[in-house]
Design an enzyme around this catalytic site. Sequence first.
Site, PDB file in Angstrom:
ATOM      1  NE  ARG A 296      -3.748  -1.955   2.213  1.00 25.57           N
ATOM      2  CZ  ARG A 296      -3.722  -3.160   2.369  1.00 25.57           C
ATOM      3  NH1 ARG A 296      -2.667  -3.677   3.093  1.00 25.57           N
ATOM      4  NH2 ARG A 296      -4.976  -3.943   2.392  1.00 25.57           N
TER       5      ARG A 296
ATOM      6  CD  GLU B  30      -1.773  -5.045  -6.274  1.00 19.82           C
ATOM      7  OE1 GLU B  30      -2.814  -4.539  -5.621  1.00 19.82           O
ATOM      8  OE2 GLU B  30      -2.073  -6.474  -6.648  1.00 19.82           O
TER       9      GLU B  30
ATOM     10  CG  ASN C 100      -6.640   2.290  -0.385  1.00 20.80           C
ATOM     11  OD1 ASN C 100      -7.137   1.348  -1.378  1.00 20.80           O
ATOM     12  ND2 ASN C 100      -5.939   1.757   0.587  1.00 20.80           N
TER      13      ASN C 100
ATOM     14  CG  HIS D 215      13.308  -7.702   2.324  1.00 20.01           C
ATOM     15  ND1 HIS D 215      13.581  -8.481   3.325  1.00 20.01           N
ATOM     16  CD2 HIS D 215      13.828  -8.169   1.201  1.00 20.01           C
ATOM     17  CE1 HIS D 215      14.098  -9.572   3.086  1.00 20.01           C
ATOM     18  NE2 HIS D 215      14.510  -9.439   1.645  1.00 20.01           N
TER      19      HIS D 215
ATOM     20  CD  GLU E  84      17.991  -8.799   0.612  1.00 18.48           C
ATOM     21  OE1 GLU E  84      19.140  -9.255   1.199  1.00 18.48           O
ATOM     22  OE2 GLU E  84      16.823  -9.374   0.270  1.00 18.48           O
TER      23      GLU E  84
END
Length: 142
Positions: A11, A56, A60, A76, A119
Amino acid sequence: MQIRYLHTMVRVLDLDKTIAFFRLLGLEETRRTESEQGRFTLVFMAPPGQPDCPVELTYNWDGDEGLPSDSRHFGHLAYGVEDIYTMCAHLQANGVTINRPPRDGRMAFVRSPDNVSVELLQIGDALPPAEPWNSMPNTGHW
């Protein structure tokens, strides 16, 4: 039973800043979905030639009170890079903090604008230790 990697979802609070960060890493936008009803945007970004390995970015439209959090529940993202020193110098020159410098010539950690830990791993053998990375301390946590 077969299983196939689809994507990793994170998110994000500021979609434009996060897209810019992942572009600095070399990722490209491969797909975008906007849902008026759900009030969200999904942006998929992947390394060139690897559209089946996307992250992805979920934005919002009405905000997300939980961001930016530590995101440690997530873990990560990890990307292999051709030259870890060049990548870290590129990110640093563009305002990204190197949280765990590549002192070993092999591994570094940075964070996205939404505090997602990323990373970076040297592809192949570790590079010989080099300055300024060799003596650079950790910054924050990753």
